[in-house]
Design a protein around this motif. Structure first.
Motif, PDB file in Angstrom:
ATOM      1  N   THR A  23       4.684  29.452 -16.499  1.00 50.22           N
ATOM      2  CA  THR A  23       5.171  30.530 -15.487  1.00 50.22           C
ATOM      3  C   THR A  23       5.660  32.011 -15.999  1.00 50.22           C
ATOM      4  O   THR A  23       6.633  31.701 -16.807  1.00 50.22           O
ATOM      5  CB  THR A  23       6.356  29.975 -14.410  1.00 50.22           C
ATOM      6  OG1 THR A  23       5.602  28.582 -13.844  1.00 50.22           O
ATOM      7  CG2 THR A  23       6.666  30.557 -13.485  1.00 50.22           C
ATOM      8  N   SER A  38      11.634  37.087  -9.613  1.00 46.93           N
ATOM      9  CA  SER A  38      10.437  36.701  -9.044  1.00 46.93           C
ATOM     10  C   SER A  38       9.746  35.825 -10.278  1.00 46.93           C
ATOM     11  O   SER A  38      10.020  36.111 -11.393  1.00 46.93           O
ATOM     12  CB  SER A  38       9.505  37.802  -8.566  1.00 46.93           C
ATOM     13  OG  SER A  38       9.245  38.655  -9.259  1.00 46.93           O
ATOM     14  N   SER A  39       8.809  35.166  -9.581  1.00 48.54           N
ATOM     15  CA  SER A  39       7.919  34.268 -10.606  1.00 48.54           C
ATOM     16  C   SER A  39       6.473  34.347 -10.289  1.00 48.54           C
ATOM     17  O   SER A  39       6.013  34.463  -9.210  1.00 48.54           O
ATOM     18  CB  SER A  39       8.406  32.842 -10.842  1.00 48.54           C
ATOM     19  OG  SER A  39       8.181  32.294  -9.679  1.00 48.54           O
ATOM     20  N   SER A  40       5.664  34.193 -11.299  1.00 46.39           N
ATOM     21  CA  SER A  40       4.068  33.956 -11.009  1.00 46.39           C
ATOM     22  C   SER A  40       3.594  33.070 -12.069  1.00 46.39           C
ATOM     23  O   SER A  40       3.935  32.926 -13.201  1.00 46.39           O
ATOM     24  CB  SER A  40       3.757  35.391 -11.462  1.00 46.39           C
ATOM     25  OG  SER A  40       2.082  35.588 -11.359  1.00 46.39           O
ATOM     26  N   THR A  45       0.118  37.800  -8.662  1.00 50.73           N
ATOM     27  CA  THR A  45       1.101  37.447  -7.440  1.00 50.73           C
ATOM     28  C   THR A  45       2.347  37.000  -7.949  1.00 50.73           C
ATOM     29  O   THR A  45       2.502  35.888  -8.459  1.00 50.73           O
ATOM     30  CB  THR A  45       0.414  36.336  -6.299  1.00 50.73           C
ATOM     31  OG1 THR A  45      -1.049  36.938  -6.167  1.00 50.73           O
ATOM     32  CG2 THR A  45       1.307  36.288  -5.202  1.00 50.73           C
ATOM     33  N   TRP A  46       3.701  37.501  -7.506  1.00 49.92           N
ATOM     34  CA  TRP A  46       4.728  37.509  -7.737  1.00 49.92           C
ATOM     35  C   TRP A  46       5.614  37.214  -6.714  1.00 49.92           C
ATOM     36  O   TRP A  46       5.621  37.912  -5.694  1.00 49.92           O
ATOM     37  CB  TRP A  46       5.489  38.704  -8.567  1.00 49.92           C
ATOM     38  CG  TRP A  46       5.104  39.016  -9.803  1.00 49.92           C
ATOM     39  CD1 TRP A  46       3.474  39.614 -10.067  1.00 49.92           C
ATOM     40  CD2 TRP A  46       5.297  38.490 -11.401  1.00 49.92           C
ATOM     41  NE1 TRP A  46       3.230  39.870 -11.314  1.00 49.92           N
ATOM     42  CE2 TRP A  46       4.221  39.200 -12.012  1.00 49.92           C
ATOM     43  CE3 TRP A  46       6.161  37.889 -11.823  1.00 49.92           C
ATOM     44  CZ2 TRP A  46       4.256  38.938 -13.522  1.00 49.92           C
ATOM     45  CZ3 TRP A  46       6.422  37.533 -12.998  1.00 49.92           C
ATOM     46  CH2 TRP A  46       5.360  38.203 -13.837  1.00 49.92           C
ATOM     47  N   GLN A  60       7.217  39.823  -2.374  1.00 45.35           N
ATOM     48  CA  GLN A  60       5.993  39.217  -2.878  1.00 45.35           C
ATOM     49  C   GLN A  60       5.243  40.527  -3.291  1.00 45.35           C
ATOM     50  O   GLN A  60       4.888  41.360  -2.511  1.00 45.35           O
ATOM     51  CB  GLN A  60       5.131  38.526  -1.682  1.00 45.35           C
ATOM     52  CG  GLN A  60       3.551  38.319  -2.360  1.00 45.35           C
ATOM     53  CD  GLN A  60       3.030  37.354  -1.335  1.00 45.35           C
ATOM     54  OE1 GLN A  60       3.433  36.199  -0.844  1.00 45.35           O
ATOM     55  NE2 GLN A  60       1.652  37.926  -1.197  1.00 45.35           N
ATOM     56  N   THR A  62       1.852  42.140  -5.591  1.00 46.84           N
ATOM     57  CA  THR A  62       0.513  41.989  -6.204  1.00 46.84           C
ATOM     58  C   THR A  62       0.154  43.054  -6.806  1.00 46.84           C
ATOM     59  O   THR A  62       0.364  44.009  -6.578  1.00 46.84           O
ATOM     60  CB  THR A  62      -0.292  41.801  -4.949  1.00 46.84           C
ATOM     61  OG1 THR A  62       0.026  40.747  -4.178  1.00 46.84           O
ATOM     62  CG2 THR A  62      -1.889  41.418  -5.620  1.00 46.84           C
TER      63      THR A  62
END
Length: 94
Positions: A23, A38-40, A45-46, A60, A62
């Motif tokens: 991640t 945030s994470s992705s 996409t975050w 969110q 992108t």
């Protein structure tokens, strides 16, 4: 730095990859006292949360590489976690 309305906006972003969970992690701090985390899992996409002048919200983002030298960026936010608004939608070209 960018100027939105009458206020210049600056931020610093820190990203790292956690190889155990596969991640990406992102932390943003800005000049208006705001912060976002945030994470992705795909680097495109975050998903996370942000706090700033509008209060706490879901976010969110992108980020998509369309072609060499061309990147599209779209940021959305939700105050209630159900209805989403677009904060920015732009293209960067080199």
């Amino acid at each position: 730095m960018t100027v939105s309305g009458q206020y210049p906006y600056k931020f610093t972003s820190y990203r790292t990859f956690d190889s155990t969970s596969h991640t990406w992690r992102n932390v943003i701090l800005d000049n208006m006292g705001g912060e976002a985390t945030s994470s992705s899992t795909d680097g495109i996409t975050w998903v996370g949360e942000s706090t700033g002048p509008m209060g706490r919200m879901k976010i969110q983002d992108t980020e998509r590489l369309v072609s060499p030298g061309k990147l599209t960026l779209r940021g959305q936010y939700s105050m209630d976690g159900a209805s989403w608004s677009t904060g920015y939608d732009l293209t960067c070209e080199k």
